[in-house]
Every structure is written in structure tokens, then in C-alpha cells.
Design a protein around this motif. Structure first.
Motif, PDB file in Angstrom:
ATOM      1  N   UNK A  61       0.304  -0.833  -0.420  1.00  0.00           N
ATOM      2  CA  UNK A  61      -0.107   0.491   0.268  1.00  0.00           C
ATOM      3  C   UNK A  61       0.903   0.634   0.602  1.00  0.00           C
ATOM      4  N   UNK A  62       2.158   1.233  -0.551  1.00  0.00           N
ATOM      5  CA  UNK A  62       3.062   2.137  -0.043  1.00  0.00           C
ATOM      6  C   UNK A  62       4.492   2.024  -1.091  1.00  0.00           C
ATOM      7  N   UNK A  63       4.232   2.748  -1.932  1.00  0.00           N
ATOM      8  CA  UNK A  63       5.127   3.530  -2.031  1.00  0.00           C
ATOM      9  C   UNK A  63       7.076   3.435  -1.181  1.00  0.00           C
ATOM     10  N   UNK A  64       7.302   4.284  -0.507  1.00  0.00           N
ATOM     11  CA  UNK A  64       8.150   4.039   0.468  1.00  0.00           C
ATOM     12  C   UNK A  64       7.862   4.839   1.796  1.00  0.00           C
ATOM     13  N   UNK A  65       7.528   4.822   2.874  1.00  0.00           N
ATOM     14  CA  UNK A  65       6.645   5.757   4.117  1.00  0.00           C
ATOM     15  C   UNK A  65       7.943   5.970   4.213  1.00  0.00           C
ATOM     16  N   UNK A  66       9.922   5.619   3.880  1.00  0.00           N
ATOM     17  CA  UNK A  66      10.465   6.926   4.284  1.00  0.00           C
ATOM     18  C   UNK A  66      11.732   5.789   5.211  1.00  0.00           C
ATOM     19  N   UNK A  67      12.112   6.400   6.430  1.00  0.00           N
ATOM     20  CA  UNK A  67      13.286   5.464   7.209  1.00  0.00           C
ATOM     21  C   UNK A  67      12.013   3.917   7.971  1.00  0.00           C
ATOM     22  N   UNK A  68      12.968   3.373   8.632  1.00  0.00           N
ATOM     23  CA  UNK A  68      12.388   2.604   9.285  1.00  0.00           C
ATOM     24  C   UNK A  68      12.590   2.637  10.686  1.00  0.00           C
ATOM     25  N   UNK A  69      11.854   3.593  11.889  1.00  0.00           N
ATOM     26  CA  UNK A  69      12.137   4.550  12.613  1.00  0.00           C
ATOM     27  C   UNK A  69      12.172   3.162  13.834  1.00  0.00           C
TER      28      UNK A  69
END
Length: 269
Positions: A61-69
């Protein structure tokens, strides 16, 4: 003897036809968020491809949600955070920009922070109308390097870059297309097919001319060294120094808040 278990790859590669490859971020449970192994795997994958054109997309459901916090929690938090999200540069972005072949991002759902930087390093972007774009640096208390901001500005222009960085606003697909940051809008679920159409077109072009033109475009858009900004030590102090907001922002984000709620909690204590 039991076979040794190996971590599931976070990047999937498929040559869909001669010279055209689809590279997929494959961490759908984490919305394709970028941890250190994924960044290294993606850089190695792209650097090792022999292709005429590449489509970069995300599974789920996402291209990329950013960095994996969540990957930086626990012991040695500061070192992990600096390596993942406060480092001035990542090899994968340089690889994306330096590849001899064009790369087209096929985007559905959010492309945020580091995910937006991935998309911005590609040569063109296709997005569904459900796609959205943002840089949640203010929510996290993160200071971007000049190199990262220059990448955003080259694609999104100064106004949208300021809105995303300084106002914390997301940009929807229609606005991104009107601004020229997105080359094509696709129906839901059709983003990879539309990106492949563009990939086939670029694969028909003279390869040496395409490689040279890509290099020249990069030189025109990014002439010389990055604009003067905080140096690496300054970035570390801004993120981790006595007044740094990054740790509080990440902790608040993981609890479902923002750095502003963490800041209010400090003032009220």
C-alpha cells in the motif's frame, strides 16, 4: 542437517523483457520503509544491473514510507539514527543518479522522506491518483543536508519543497502532476504498467546518447558542490546536540504523536 535460514530479501528484481527490469521494494508489512540492510541491498542491486531502463516500485500500500524508525530503537540509538536518517548522504541515492540507464519510479500510496528522495533521484515518476508526497522532517526534528534539499528542489521546485519541509504539508498526485514532478498519472493499480510503457520508449533510444544526456542533465541541475549549509558536524549537533529534537521527535512519532507534543511535554514537566 537443517538448512541455514536466511533473511527474506527486501528488494525483488525481475527482468520483464530484454533490457527492461522492475526493481521492487518488498517490505509491505513495514510499508517498504528503509532500514540499513534495505538501503545497502538496493544500492548493490541497482549498481549491478545491466539494463536499458528500470522501473522502481514498492510492494503493497505504499511506495516507501521513509526511513524505518523502529529499526533504530534500543541500545546505541544515536549511532543507529545517524547512520540511517541523519547521515549527509546514502550510497543508494548516488547510485540512482549515476546509473547509465533511465530509472522510472512507479508510485502508489505515500512516498515520504527517504522514500521521496528515492523517487526524486529517478529520472521520471508515474503516480496513481492515490499517491501522496511529503517530507516529515519537522515532525521528527530532523535537519536535512543541503544535498538532500537540492535533490528535492530539482524535482519539486522551491515552493513545493518549502511547503513540504517548512509547512509539513503533503502534496497529492494531481498537484504533483500539475507541477511537473510526475510525468504520468495512472489509474489505481496501473502505475507499473504505465511506467513500463515509458521504459519501453526510453529503451528504444540510442543508449550512448541517453547515458550521456543523463550525465549532462545531472551536471546542469547540480553544478559544482552543494550549496553551503551545515557541515556534517553541524548536522549531528542539530539532530543530537543539547537542543536537538530528533530523538524526542522519533519517540513521539512511534507513540503516534509528533515532536511538537514531545516538546510540550518537556515544557510542562
Amino acid at each position: 542437517m537443517r538448512a541455514e535460514s536466511r533473511p527474506r530479501p527486501s528488494v525483488r528484481v525481475e527482468e520483464v523483457e530484454p533490457g527492461i527490469t522492475v526493481v521492487t521494494l518488498d517490505r509491505p508489512a513495514r510499508r517498504n520503509a528503509l532500514d540499513a540492510p534495505t538501503l545497502h541491498e538496493l544500492a548493490r542491486t541497482l549498481a549491478g544491473l545491466d539494463a536499458r531502463a528500470v522501473v522502481l516500485t514498492g510492494n503493497g500500500p505504499a511506495f516507501c514510507a521513509g526511513y524505518d524508525l523502529r529499526s533504530i530503537t534500543g541500545p546505541h540509538w544515536e549511532r543507529r539514527a545517524e547512520q540511517l536518517i541523519a547521515h549527509p548522504a546514502h550510497a543508494v541515492f548516488d547510485v540512482l543518479e549515476g546509473c547509465s540507464f533511465p530509472i522510472i519510479a512507479a508510485i502508489d500510496g505515500p512516498a515520504l522522506g527517504g522514500g521521496l528522495e528515492l523517487a526524486s533521484c529517478c529520472d521520471a515518476r508515474v503516480a496513481t491518483r492515490s499517491a501522496s508526497f511529503g517530507i516529515p522532517a519537522g515532525d521528527l526534528g530532523l535537519v536535512y543536508s543541503a544535498t538532500g534539499v537540492r535533490r528535492f528542489a530539482a524535482v519539486w521546485g522551491g515552493s513545493l519543497t518549502r511547503e513540504m519541509l517548512l509547512l509539513g504539508r503533503r502534496v497529492d498526485a494531481n498537484r504533483a502532476w500539475r507541477a511537473g514532478a510526475v510525468a504520468e498519472l495512472a489509474a489505481d493499480g496501473a502505475h507499473v504498467d504505465v511506467a513500463l510503457q515509458l521504459a519501453r520508449r526510453t529503451a528504444e533510444l540510442a543508449p550512448l546518447a541517453t547515458t550521456s544526456n543523463k550525465r549532462i542533465i545531472a551536471g546542469v541541475l547540480h553544478p559544482g558542490p552543494p550549496p553551503r549549509s551545515l557541515d556534517a558536524d553541524g548536522l549531528r549537533r542539530a539532530c543530537f546536540g543539547p537542543n536537538g529534537e530528533l530523538r524526542a521527535g522519533v519517540e513521539a512519532f512511534l507513540r503516534g504523536g509528533t515532536t511538537h507534543t514531545a516538546d510540550r511535554a518537556r515544557r510542562d514537566s
